[in-house]
Enzyme design. Structure first.
Site, PDB file in Angstrom:
ATOM      1  CE  LYS A 209      -4.776  -1.148   1.636  1.00 12.87           C
ATOM      2  NZ  LYS A 209      -5.716  -1.111   2.484  1.00 12.87           N
TER       3      LYS A 209
ATOM      4  CE  LYS B 288      -9.500  -9.117  -2.380  1.00 13.45           C
ATOM      5  NZ  LYS B 288      -8.694  -8.374  -0.514  1.00 13.45           N
TER       6      LYS B 288
ATOM      7  CE  LYS C  62     -16.105   2.011  -5.333  1.00 14.83           C
ATOM      8  NZ  LYS C  62     -15.754   3.106  -4.112  1.00 14.83           N
TER       9      LYS C  62
END
Ligand code: TRP
Length: 338
Positions: A116, A200, A203
């Site tokens: 991240k 994966k 969104k």
């Protein structure tokens, strides 16, 4: 001697707004099953969300959308406690105590932070770095024993176990915190992107064709499944022959999961068919299951007061447990209580 703790399930979901098929099959569907047999606490983790900047008005909207999704998928406020993290201050308080229990060396091993934070780690928030300590606080504030999580959260759960153990040892309070167990959804594989079977479903992927949103119309679903990437081979009769065919495997997994059956069974039924035919079956079952959920989400979203009230009730139930446990924790740490 190991103490027998009361079984409590805790899990957290980030308020990312519009939920998709991956959230449903990978988490919420399982939450609904668990509430039938155990005491369950489900938390919309808004404190975790702000480890990466969130526009305030979107944050609130996304929190309410997540709650609408929970309820539309079948979570029952009479059976489960549903609330948002920031409304119970004990999460942040216990996270601070855990910041002092957890070790920098442990943090430095966390792979999700590395992903991240990206290439410029100096610019990541401190909150993002200590994110796993807050997650441990979420779980242990309720002395939860079972935590349903996906693969990507296993390392964070391990860390929660280490923190519980170290707290119990350092403060000579053997058996104070339970050592929480992961609940990995049996027979289920992660839902992957419809455009790239190695990623994966998410969104944040740019193309809306990569995912099925829970609020998609039946036309959207048919279009997206038609366009979903596959290959030119037909459906094999054994899983081994799906090696190296991640997109084919993904669609078959999604189908099996919606049917509550094993992929082996799906292969038995579908072997030899080509994907265009199979995609029709897949669209049908998606429409049957997802469209009613989507309709319910849209209805619930119109009633913001109801959603707020749901959170308020959940938060008052969660607070009761949290306040009691936090008092015990403070006493163990040596803080004066009045
Ligand atoms: N980190 C989890 C995720 O991104 C969300 C989460 C926060 C969580 N606190 C939790 C999950 C406690 C399980 C238990 O998916």
């Amino acid at each position: 001697m190991k103490k027998n703790f009361k079984e409590v399930v805790f899990s957290g979901v980030q308020p990312t707004g519009n939920l998709h098929l991956g959230n449903y099959l990978g988490a919420i569907k399982n939450f609904v099953e668990l509430q039938k047999k155990m005491e369950c606490i489900y938390c919309v983790v808004d404190l975790h969300a702000i480890t990466i900047f969130q526009e305030p008005k979107n944050l609130k909207k996304h929190i309410l959308e997540t709650v609408a999704g929970f309820i539309a998928c079948g979570l029952d406020v009479k059976k489960s406690i549903i609330f948002n993290q920031s409304s119970v201050s004990g999460h942040a308080e216990l996270a601070w105590i855990f910041n002092c229990v957890s070790r920098i060396g442990w943090m430095n091993r966390m792979t999700q932070f590395k992903e991240k934070a990206g290439s410029d780690k100096e610019k990541a928030s401190v909150g993002l770095y200590v994110y796993p300590n807050l997650m441990a606080a979420d779980i242990l504030l309720y002395k939860a024993t079972h935590v349903p999580v996906g693969d990507d959260q296993k390392q964070h759960l391990e860390l929660s176990r280490d923190i519980a153990q170290k707290f119990n040892n350092d403060y000579k309070s053997e058996n104070f915190f339970p050592i929480p167990e992961p609940l990995i959804h049996k027979g289920f594989s992660r839902v992957m992107s419809l455009r790239d079977g190695s990623k994966k479903m998410s969104k944040s992927e740019e193309s809306d064709y990569s995912r099925i949103n829970l609020t998609d119309s039946s036309d959207d679903i048919v279009k997206k499944i038609k366009k979903a990437k596959t290959d030119s081979l037909s459906i094999p009769d054994s899983i081994k022959d799906l090696e190296g065919r991640p997109e084919a495997l993904n669609l078959l997994n999604i189908y099996s999961s919606l049917k509550n059956s094993k992929i082996e069974k799906t292969l038995e039924q579908m072997a030899g068919k080509d994907f265009s035919k199979f995609k029709e079956n897949l669209s049908e079952i998606l429409i049957d299951i997802i469209c009613p959920i989507g309709k319910k989400i849209k209805d619930l979203k119109k009633d913001e007061n109801y959603l707020q009230k749901t959170l308020e009730d959940g938060s008052s139930k969660a607070s009761k447990i949290a306040t009691k446990n936090l008092k015990e924790i403070k006493k163990i740490v040596g803080f004066p209580l009045y």
